[in-house]
Design a protein around this motif. Structure first.
Motif, short mmCIF file in Angstrom:
data_model
loop_
_atom_site.label_atom_id
_atom_site.label_comp_id
_atom_site.label_asym_id
_atom_site.label_seq_id
_atom_site.Cartn_x
_atom_site.Cartn_y
_atom_site.Cartn_z
N LEU A 73 58.88 47.89 34.33
CA LEU A 73 57.92 47.45 35.36
C LEU A 73 56.64 46.90 34.72
N LEU A 74 56.17 47.58 33.69
CA LEU A 74 54.95 47.13 33.01
C LEU A 74 55.18 45.81 32.28
N LYS A 75 56.36 45.66 31.70
CA LYS A 75 56.71 44.39 31.03
C LYS A 75 56.76 43.25 32.04
N ILE A 76 57.35 43.52 33.22
CA ILE A 76 57.43 42.50 34.26
C ILE A 76 56.02 42.12 34.72
N GLN A 77 55.18 43.14 34.92
CA GLN A 77 53.80 42.88 35.35
C GLN A 77 53.08 42.02 34.33
N GLU A 78 53.21 42.39 33.07
CA GLU A 78 52.55 41.65 31.99
C GLU A 78 53.06 40.21 31.93
N TYR A 79 54.37 40.07 32.05
CA TYR A 79 54.99 38.74 31.97
C TYR A 79 54.50 37.84 33.10
N CYS A 80 54.51 38.38 34.32
CA CYS A 80 54.09 37.59 35.49
C CYS A 80 52.60 37.24 35.39
N TYR A 81 51.83 38.12 34.79
CA TYR A 81 50.40 37.87 34.63
C TYR A 81 50.15 36.79 33.56
N ASP A 82 50.87 36.91 32.45
CA ASP A 82 50.67 35.98 31.32
C ASP A 82 51.25 34.60 31.59
N ASN A 83 52.25 34.51 32.47
CA ASN A 83 52.87 33.23 32.81
C ASN A 83 52.51 32.88 34.25
N ILE A 84 51.47 32.11 34.38
CA ILE A 84 50.83 31.84 35.68
C ILE A 84 51.82 31.42 36.77
N HIS A 85 52.88 30.69 36.43
CA HIS A 85 53.87 30.26 37.43
C HIS A 85 54.62 31.44 38.04
N PHE A 86 54.56 32.60 37.37
CA PHE A 86 55.30 33.77 37.83
C PHE A 86 54.46 34.73 38.68
N MET A 87 53.18 34.41 38.87
CA MET A 87 52.30 35.32 39.61
C MET A 87 52.88 35.73 40.97
N LYS A 88 53.47 34.77 41.69
CA LYS A 88 54.00 35.08 43.02
C LYS A 88 55.42 35.63 42.98
N ALA A 89 56.04 35.64 41.82
CA ALA A 89 57.44 36.08 41.70
C ALA A 89 57.58 37.58 41.50
N GLU A 114 49.91 54.87 40.19
CA GLU A 114 49.10 55.27 39.04
C GLU A 114 49.41 54.58 37.72
N ALA A 115 50.58 54.01 37.59
CA ALA A 115 50.99 53.59 36.24
C ALA A 115 50.88 52.09 35.97
N HIS A 116 50.34 51.32 36.90
CA HIS A 116 50.25 49.87 36.70
C HIS A 116 49.18 49.51 35.66
N LEU A 117 49.31 48.31 35.14
CA LEU A 117 48.32 47.79 34.20
C LEU A 117 47.16 47.20 35.00
N ALA A 118 46.04 46.96 34.33
CA ALA A 118 44.90 46.33 34.99
C ALA A 118 45.14 44.83 35.22
N LYS A 119 45.99 44.24 34.37
CA LYS A 119 46.25 42.79 34.43
C LYS A 119 46.82 42.37 35.78
N GLY A 120 46.03 41.65 36.56
CA GLY A 120 46.51 41.14 37.85
C GLY A 120 46.80 42.22 38.87
N LYS A 121 46.27 43.42 38.62
CA LYS A 121 46.54 44.59 39.45
C LYS A 121 46.43 44.30 40.95
N SER A 122 45.31 43.74 41.38
CA SER A 122 45.10 43.55 42.83
C SER A 122 46.14 42.61 43.42
N VAL A 123 46.49 41.56 42.69
CA VAL A 123 47.50 40.60 43.17
C VAL A 123 48.85 41.29 43.32
N PHE A 124 49.27 42.02 42.29
CA PHE A 124 50.60 42.63 42.29
C PHE A 124 50.69 43.81 43.27
#
Length: 150
Positions: A73-89, A114-124
């Protein structure tokens, strides 16, 4: 997805002395980097879902522990955050992997609370809100059904 790939990957994981959490991260990165992604946001989600559907048995084979599911889940969050086209995916990817039995409701709820990253937290977290509410309601219903059965 062939069982040989899963068996080979398990063997390599043992040889290298890697944990399942580490391995799922490597698998996610490999699976996602094996594609030339569409530059259009609306098309990339569809493409990602098709791609991940094929690889869900491999992902499932390396998420037998709650910690591995959270790592994914954290890898997916990081990936979607780092790859802007994936933000909505993000939400669609998580739901797909939930339906494919790769991610459990426990892991998703833990990530959410509790376990999400800060990267794009509010969006996700916003994307996941409705699905998490649905999971919580489904959980409450199955608990009350169990009580009635006793």
């Amino acid at each position: 997805m062939s069982l040989q790939i899963i068996a080979f990957t398990r063997e390599e994981m043992k040889k290298a002395g890697l944990s399942e959490q580490t391995m799922i991260g490597i698998i996610w990165t490999s699976v996602m980097s094996s594609v030339e992604w569409n530059k259009k946001e609306e098309l990339v989600t569809e493409q990602a879902i098709k791609h991940l559907k094929q690889y869900s048995p491999l992902l499932k084979a390396f998420t037998s522990q709650g910690l591995s599911e959270l790592s994914l889940l954290l890898k997916i969050q990081e990936y979607c955050y780092d790859n802007i086209h994936f933000m909505k995916a993000f939400q669609k990817i998580v739901v797909l992997l939930y339906k494919a039995d790769v991610l459990s409701e426990e892991a998703i709820l833990k990530w959410y609370t509790e376990a999400h990253l800060a990267k794009g937290k509010s969006v996700f977290l916003e994307q996941m809100k409705k699905f998490v509410e649905w999971l919580k309601n489904a959980e409450e219903e199955s608990e009350s059904e169990e009580e009635e059965a006793d």
